[in-house]
Scaffold this motif. Structure first.
Motif, PDB file in Angstrom:
ATOM      1  N   VAL A 242       4.752  10.932  -7.691  1.00  0.00           N
ATOM      2  CA  VAL A 242       6.008  10.757  -6.961  1.00  0.00           C
ATOM      3  C   VAL A 242       7.053  10.266  -7.946  1.00  0.00           C
ATOM      4  O   VAL A 242       6.861   9.254  -8.631  1.00  0.00           O
ATOM      5  CB  VAL A 242       5.853   9.756  -5.801  1.00  0.00           C
ATOM      6  N   LEU A 243       8.128  11.046  -8.056  1.00  0.00           N
ATOM      7  CA  LEU A 243       9.249  10.726  -8.940  1.00  0.00           C
ATOM      8  C   LEU A 243      10.530  11.204  -8.273  1.00  0.00           C
ATOM      9  O   LEU A 243      10.542  12.263  -7.640  1.00  0.00           O
ATOM     10  CB  LEU A 243       9.133  11.433 -10.296  1.00  0.00           C
ATOM     11  N   ALA A 244      11.580  10.425  -8.402  1.00  0.00           N
ATOM     12  CA  ALA A 244      12.909  10.825  -7.914  1.00  0.00           C
ATOM     13  C   ALA A 244      12.863  11.327  -6.478  1.00  0.00           C
ATOM     14  O   ALA A 244      13.515  12.301  -6.128  1.00  0.00           O
ATOM     15  CB  ALA A 244      13.500  11.909  -8.827  1.00  0.00           C
ATOM     16  N   GLY A 245      12.058  10.659  -5.630  1.00  0.00           N
ATOM     17  CA  GLY A 245      11.999  11.024  -4.226  1.00  0.00           C
ATOM     18  C   GLY A 245      11.276  12.318  -3.936  1.00  0.00           C
ATOM     19  O   GLY A 245      11.438  12.888  -2.850  1.00  0.00           O
ATOM     20  N   SER A 246      10.450  12.787  -4.867  1.00  0.00           N
ATOM     21  CA  SER A 246       9.722  14.041  -4.682  1.00  0.00           C
ATOM     22  C   SER A 246       8.258  13.851  -5.051  1.00  0.00           C
ATOM     23  O   SER A 246       7.926  13.070  -5.954  1.00  0.00           O
ATOM     24  CB  SER A 246      10.321  15.155  -5.554  1.00  0.00           C
ATOM     25  N   ALA A 247       7.392  14.593  -4.360  1.00  0.00           N
ATOM     26  CA  ALA A 247       5.973  14.647  -4.699  1.00  0.00           C
ATOM     27  C   ALA A 247       5.746  15.899  -5.538  1.00  0.00           C
ATOM     28  O   ALA A 247       6.109  17.005  -5.129  1.00  0.00           O
ATOM     29  CB  ALA A 247       5.133  14.702  -3.430  1.00  0.00           C
TER      30      ALA A 247
END
Length: 275
Positions: free
Chosen positions: A136-141
């Motif tokens: 999970v990074l920058a609001g994304s999986a």
């Protein structure tokens, strides 16, 4: 994909030999026990590593440092993996095999803060994985698919999970900048089918999650309450460190400000906010 997300993670352009990767997979699945649990505050449990290249040559030495690494006894027993690493031709700082068992989490954090300020990259080669294992990074999986080499910039806040299994196994390579590495990442991309944007959580919905955790803490289940809030990072797009703030708010609400302050300090450490 957005520029912000691809700055943080991307699939490199270099092709990996499928037959060699299959031999590497067999070696990683037959590594003897001895996996080391390190960075305990960063995880739920279920994360274990063994070093292949490191400063000491001891496979159970897994605390990352700057060094000119030497081969460990584990790598010496893995000829296909040794061939793969040698063939890539990178300037390695450290190399590990890492496993994440089903139902396990690496909590929101950032890396490299304790290392020298020189250009370096982290590369992942997924050996065994499934779509329920993702970063999970920058609001994304983002699911790191097997058969490819992925570049991660761990100075950005990120977390990892393996929801359902099987045990996720990755080769993780920390590399100093080099011409060979620059050539590899020049054509990197982030295929959209490996990315899922997480929904935001705010207002009444966010308050409901905090209320649920607070009720668990008041009933005598503080650890379950903490994990409930920590896992929100893997379900929703949250501002950086918001899950840790919620835990501090929860402990303030149940009248334990000392534990609330402990979590504020832990947030600073995990997110690299301390000098």
């Amino acid at each position: 994909m957005t520029t912000l997300l691809t700055q943080q993670v991307a699939c490199t352009s270099g092709a990996l030999d499928a037959a060699l990767l299959e031999r590497v997979r067999h070696e990683t699945l037959t590594v003897p026990d001895g996996w080391v649990t390190e960075y305990g505050d960063y995880q739920s449990g279920g994360w274990g590593t063994l070093s292949l290249l490191n400063a000491s040559g001891v496979a159970t030495d897994v605390t990352i440092t700057d060094c000119e690494p030497v081969e460990t006894s584990v790598l010496a027993s893995m000829p296909a993996t040794k061939q793969l690493l040698s063939g890539l031709g990178f300037h390695y700082m450290w190399a590990r095999i890492a496993r994440l068992t089903p139902g396990s989490f690496l909590w929101e954090h950032r890396d490299y803060g304790e290392l020298q300020s020189v250009e370096r990259y982290r590369l992942h080669i997924p050996i065994v994985t499934s779509p329920s294992a993702f970063l999970v990074l920058a609001g994304s999986a983002v699911h790191l698919a097997a058969g490819a080499l992925w570049r991660l910039t761990p100075t950005f806040v990120h977390g990892a999970c393996n929801l359902y299994g099987p045990t996720r196994i990755h080769l993780i390579l920390d590399c100093y900048a080099s011409a060979e590495l620059d050539d590899l990442i020049a054509g990197q991309q982030l295929p959209g089918n490996y990315v899922r944007h997480l929904p935001p959580l705010h207002g009444e919905s966010l308050q409901q999650q905090l209320d649920k955790a607070t009720s668990l803490a008041r009933l005598g289940y503080p650890q379950a309450a903490e994990q409930h809030l920590l896992r929100l990072f893997f379900k929703h797009s949250l501002p950086e460190g918001r899950a840790y703030d919620l835990i501090s708010d929860m402990y303030d609400a149940v009248g334990t400000p000392d534990i609330a302050q402990e979590w504020r300090s832990r947030k600073s450490i995990l997110l690299g906010l301390t000098a």
